[in-house]
Scaffold this active site. Structure first.
Site, PDB file in Angstrom:
ATOM      1  N   ASP A  63       0.645  -1.359  -0.060  1.00 30.75           N
ATOM      2  CA  ASP A  63      -0.024  -0.046  -0.058  1.00 30.75           C
ATOM      3  C   ASP A  63       0.840   1.628  -0.169  1.00 30.75           C
ATOM      4  O   ASP A  63       0.388   2.237   0.763  1.00 30.75           O
ATOM      5  CB  ASP A  63      -0.917  -0.055   1.125  1.00 30.75           C
ATOM      6  CG  ASP A  63      -1.800  -1.239   1.231  1.00 30.75           C
ATOM      7  OD1 ASP A  63      -1.807  -2.100   0.302  1.00 30.75           O
ATOM      8  OD2 ASP A  63      -2.888  -1.239   2.049  1.00 30.75           O
ATOM      9  N   LYS A 175      -6.475  -4.938  -2.840  1.00 33.30           N
ATOM     10  CA  LYS A 175      -7.296  -5.679  -1.892  1.00 33.30           C
ATOM     11  C   LYS A 175      -8.234  -4.949  -1.437  1.00 33.30           C
ATOM     12  O   LYS A 175      -8.172  -3.639  -1.012  1.00 33.30           O
ATOM     13  CB  LYS A 175      -6.153  -6.076  -1.077  1.00 33.30           C
ATOM     14  CG  LYS A 175      -5.368  -4.950  -0.134  1.00 33.30           C
ATOM     15  CD  LYS A 175      -4.279  -5.388   0.625  1.00 33.30           C
ATOM     16  CE  LYS A 175      -3.503  -4.446   1.152  1.00 33.30           C
ATOM     17  NZ  LYS A 175      -3.978  -3.841   2.251  1.00 33.30           N
ATOM     18  N   CYS A 208      -2.306  -2.550   7.656  1.00 31.98           N
ATOM     19  CA  CYS A 208      -1.753  -3.621   6.632  1.00 31.98           C
ATOM     20  C   CYS A 208      -0.761  -4.446   6.661  1.00 31.98           C
ATOM     21  O   CYS A 208      -0.620  -5.599   6.417  1.00 31.98           O
ATOM     22  CB  CYS A 208      -2.145  -2.819   5.266  1.00 31.98           C
ATOM     23  SG  CYS A 208      -3.648  -2.166   5.301  1.00 31.98           S
TER      24      CYS A 208
HETATM   25  N1  TIU Z   1      -2.466   0.282   4.416  1.00 27.43           N
HETATM   26  C1  TIU Z   1      -3.063   0.305   5.374  1.00 27.43           C
HETATM   27  O1  TIU Z   1      -2.433   0.311   6.449  1.00 27.43           O
HETATM   28  N2  TIU Z   1      -4.531   0.695   5.774  1.00 27.43           N
HETATM   29  C2  TIU Z   1      -4.844   1.644   6.600  1.00 27.43           C
HETATM   30  O2  TIU Z   1      -6.033   1.770   6.783  1.00 27.43           O
HETATM   31  N3  TIU Z   1      -3.912   2.025   7.538  1.00 27.43           N
HETATM   32  C3  TIU Z   1      -4.179   2.580   8.635  1.00 27.43           C
HETATM   33  O3  TIU Z   1      -3.077   2.952   9.304  1.00 27.43           O
HETATM   34  N4  TIU Z   1      -5.526   3.454   8.786  1.00 27.43           N
END
Ligand code: TIU
Length: 878
Positions: A63, A175, A208
């Site tokens: 991400d 995802k 994530c």
């Molecule tokens: N990619 C990921 O970590 N999604 C989140 O929502 N992270 C947060 O820290 N909110």
């Protein structure tokens, strides 16, 4: 407390078998074993040092999206200070990516948290539940112009940040959840690529990244978290995760501080492209400082193998021009075939070959779309100018054309003519005579005259033996094996039956003779070596039918080696198909998938941008389709769809519309299994349009069937292309009942059932009610002939409740089943009849059915009951 009991000494064979079965099935959920060969990298990880097997290691970037790293993204919407994240992890991530891209890793994968535009993959809790941000800052909404909709695939803000963008050839996995394994095909991708180890980086560490690492750990992947390439909005959480991961001896995996460790040592070059056979053994020393990875030499001697232990696909060795033409035709590189065949004609020094080269030329030009008349004229001109036995040459051209157009009787007559011509040409006599017989075998097989085909094949053998030509004898045995195989499969024909044992013996004899004739190997004529491979594939497939699966695999593998080195790519994929089938039957389909993906990799590495790329693309597509089918058989529609669509794309690129149609059909069917009904409709429509364009009757029928099924499951029966036929079947049934023709009624009922739910219960009612009101005795006929119970009066009041499918599905998902029932249509009981129409029919997806069987329900019943809020009880009591 009682002391632990000793295990009983022996367990029953049945129990042991059951354990093996469970183990193999479980293995489908797990990472594969680490690569034993190839380069490794030593890392200073905690809680202890780790040696990464690079061939089975993937880099997983989680991400790195603007939605988490930039102001105005989803992370910001959640109330975080996002400004420090980039500095914390992007420099490290950049170094890590640079290093990884120089290494022979199994894959580089980038995930992105991204919802579909329609948000169908976003559960309500995440979308608008009590823990969601306030209005205007929610998923799918636009918070800041320029970033687009928050966390929605395709929005500018959902894209990767520049510092960590995927390059071509790297894999992107969207995802819908925090974990990268949830509702994605990631596990299949990793398993297919033979991945055992993951280097993990990304944002945010405790959300994530950590979720994904835990998911991966449960699935058997060894994970290494790279500390300077991950970050959290809350710094102490990052520190805690790092500590958590490596505590208790490494309960979730390993951690390593940074990507920067100086490289030293040697690495041999990655497989090189094109014809340089020797390059696979050349060693180069890299002078670049490489981050993170410290190479150790591979355990086996790398100087003798390519980086993955396999030689590369070569396009030419000591092959004669004639063999080149044959290869190009086989691979579908038609222009190249024309050129090689013309060269071979110009070289006309080998008696008998020029006419055969002409034969190849005509076949290639025919497939390129040249008109038959022109080709015969061209053949006769060429033959005269080359001073070859031109009558024979023209005859051969005619035969090629007859065969190409399935004019089989013409081909037979022409082959007879050719035979008499051959006798008049002493120099070419042997070759032409055998070619004639071989054509006869082909024609008789095509006509289904299997005993005649065997007679011709035996004559071919006798001719070769008379001339004491071992290569020709080997070829004859191969044709004999082929005829045996057809006779194995024959049903209801008058031909003699053969056994797989006979097929195997003939093909083994052929392989042995080819090998003998080829002698020492590498220098042997390509034709003979190719013969060894073809005979091995025939033997391997007979072994599958005989249940000798390990033997089959070793034969297929050897054949693949032969075809790979000769560059016969289409035959290579044929051999691979046999291996996949054997692996499937051995319940080790993942090993087959790995082999297929290795082959795919090798093809892509060797493809280059030369002229012969069409053959490579075709072979690539063939492998992708085989992988898709294997995923289908494993009930992994995600993997199946992905690979089938890639195959369709490749087929489109090489303008192979027939191939594109069948890849699309495969994809549409699997999209339906996946429940992606809109996508399935579009794909099936594309397939149908292409099938019509190419006038391919079988594909058109298949496409109409798939499309109709999908539309019916969406409740759009009226739009289904097969709807008229289905209604015709119903009308035929009604006529048969009127005429009291039991056989015809049964036939029409079978027909009607084959159209599934294209004809609804209402349609049936609309036809049956008028019939029985005019002709009350037909009720008895329907009961006695077809077992329809339409007279049983209902004693209880009907009640039904309609629940929206999506609500019902989500309720079950969220209540912890992991998935909801997946039926699409639920009316009232099928063919149950009373004063008011009442019927239940349920259409299901295969997954639901398997799930219900597991719970010991008869498929269909619980869904019907659940959805309609319990339909009429007496029906279920019957
Ligand atoms: N990619 C990921 O970590 N999604 C989140 O929502 N992270 C947060 O820290 N909110």
């Amino acid at each position: 407390m009682a002391p632990p009991q000793k295990r009983p000494a022996a367990e029953s064979a049945a129990l042991a078998r059951e354990k093996t079965r469970i183990k193999k099935e479980a293995a489908q959920h797990f990472a594969v074993k680490a690569a034993e060969e190839g380069p490794t990298a030593k890392l200073n990880t905690l809680p202890k040092p780790l040696s990464l097997p690079l061939k089975s290691t993937a880099l997983l970037c989680i991400d790195f999206q603007k939605d988490f790293l930039d102001v105005g993204g989803f992370g910001h919407a959640l109330g975080n200070d996002v400004t420090k994240l980039a500095d914390e992890c992007l420099p490290g991530a950049g170094k890590l990516l640079d290093a990884a891209r120089k290494l022979p890793l199994a894959a580089i994968i980038h995930t992105k948290e991204a919802h579909r535009e329609d948000l169908a993959d976003c559960c309500e809790m995440k979308l608008c539940g009590p823990r969601c941000p306030p209005e205007d800052k929610r998923i799918g909404q636009v918070m800041v112009e320029g970033m687009g909709r928050l966390l929605v695939d395709g929005s500018p803000g959902n894209d990767f940040v520049d510092a960590a963008k995927p390059l071509d050839g790297e894999i992107v996995v969207p995802k819908p959840g925090k974990g990268a394994f949830f509702m994605t095909g990631l596990n299949e991708i990793l398993r297919d690529k033979g991945v055992s180890h993951l280097i993990v980086c990304g944002v945010t560490t405790e959300v994530c990244v950590q979720t994904t690492m835990r998911e991966a750990n449960d699935r058997g992947y060894e994970c290494v978290l790279v500390e300077d390439a991950t970050a959290s909005y809350i710094p102490k959480f990052k520190a805690s995760v790092i500590e958590m991961v490596r505590s208790q001896g490494g309960i979730v995996g390993y951690t390593v501080e940074q990507a920067e460790v100086h490289w030293s040592g040697r690495c041999h070059s990655p497989p090189l492209v094109e014809d340089e056979i020797t390059s696979s053994s050349s060693m180069i020393t890299w002078t670049l400082p490489i981050f993170l990875f410290h190479f150790c030499s591979s355990e086996n001697d790398p100087s003798t193998t390519a980086i993955d232990g396999k030689p590369e696909v070569s396009s030419a060795e000591t092959m004669e021009t004639y063999d080149e033409a044959e290869k190009h035709l086989d691979n579908g590189d038609l222009q190249l075939c024309v050129r090689s065949a013309e060269d071979a004609l110009a070289e006309s020094h080998n008696a008998g070959r020029p006419p055969v080269a002409l034969h190849l030329l005509v076949r290639a030009k025919k497939r390129l779309g040249a008109p038959a008349g022109d080709l015969v004229r061209e053949a006769s001109e060429k033959a005269r100018s080359q001073e070859m036995p031109w009558k024979a040459a023209v005859k051969l051209a005619e035969i090629s054309l007859s065969l190409g157009e399935s004019r089989l009787s013409d081909a037979i007559e022409e082959a007879k003519d050719l035979r008499s011509l051959a006798a008049e040409l002493p120099a070419a006599e042997g070759k032409l005579h055998r070619l004639t017989l071989s054509i006869q075998v082909t024609v008789q097989l095509a006509r289904g005259a299997l005993d005649e085909a065997m007679r011709a094949a035996m004559e071919l053998l006798a001719a070769a033996q008379r001339r004491q030509d071992k290569g020709a004898e080997a070829g004859a045995w191969l044709r004999i094996a082929e005829v045996h195989r057809h006779r194995e499969m024959m049903t209801g024909s008058s031909a003699t039956a053969s056994t797989a044992e006979e097929t195997l013996q003939a093909s083994e004899r052929s392989a042995e003779l080819y090998r003998g004739a080829a002698g020492a190997g590498v220098d042997a004529a390509a034709e003979l070596r190719r013969g060894v491979g073809s005979a091995q594939v025939e033997a391997a497939s007979a072994c599958v039918r005989l249940g000798r699966l390990r033997q089959s695999i070793s034969l297929a593998t050897e054949a693949m080696g032969v075809f790979r080195s000769l560059g016969f790519l289409h035959r290579l994929t044929g051999a691979l198909d046999v291996e996949l089938e054997a692996r499937r039957q051995l319940m080790e389909p993942m090993i087959g998938l790995q082999a297929a993906n290795r082959e795919l990799q090798l093809l892509r590495e060797n493809k280059g941008d030369g002229e012969a790329t069409r053959g490579f693309s075709q072979a690539e597509a063939e492998i992708l389709e085989a992988i898709a089918r294997t995923h289908g058989a494993l009930s992994e529609p995600l993997g199946a769809v992905r690979n089938a669509l890639l195959a369709a794309e490749l087929r489109k690129e090489i303008q192979d519309e027939v191939g594109e149609t069948s890849a699309l059909l495969l994809a549409a069917d699997q999209q339906r299994n996946l429940g992606e009904m809109i996508d399935a409709t579009e794909t099936a429509e594309r397939a149908l349009a292409l099938a019509r364009k190419t006038s391919h009757a079988r594909h058109e029928e298949e496409a109409a069937r798939v499309l109709s099924r999908v539309l019916a499951e969406r409740g759009l029966n009226d739009q289904a292309p097969q709807r008229p036929q289905a209604l015709q079947a119903l009308e035929a049934l009604i006529s048969a009942v009127k005429l009291r023709d039991g056989a015809a009624a049964k036939d029409s009922e079978r027909m009607l059932n084959s159209y599934g739910n294209l004809v609804t219960n209402k349609d049936i009612a609309d036809h049956v009610v008028p019939l029985i009101s005019r002709d009350p005795d037909s009720v008895k006929f329907l009961r006695e002939e077809l077992g329809w119970n339409i007279e049983k009066p209902y004693t209880q009041k009907q009640s039904g409740k309609e629940i929206r499918h999506l609500d019902f599905y989500l309720a079950h998902r969220l209540s912890g089943m992991g998935f909801g029932p997946q039926f699409k249509v639920c009316d009232m009981p099928w063919r149950v009849w009373g004063s008011t129409p009442a019927a239940v029919s349920v259409n299901q997806l295969p997954e639901t059915e398997a799930w219900q069987m597991e719970m010991m329900f008869r498929p269909g019943f619980i869904d019907a009951g659940l959805q309609s809020g319990m339909v009429h009880a007496p029906f279920f009591d019957q």
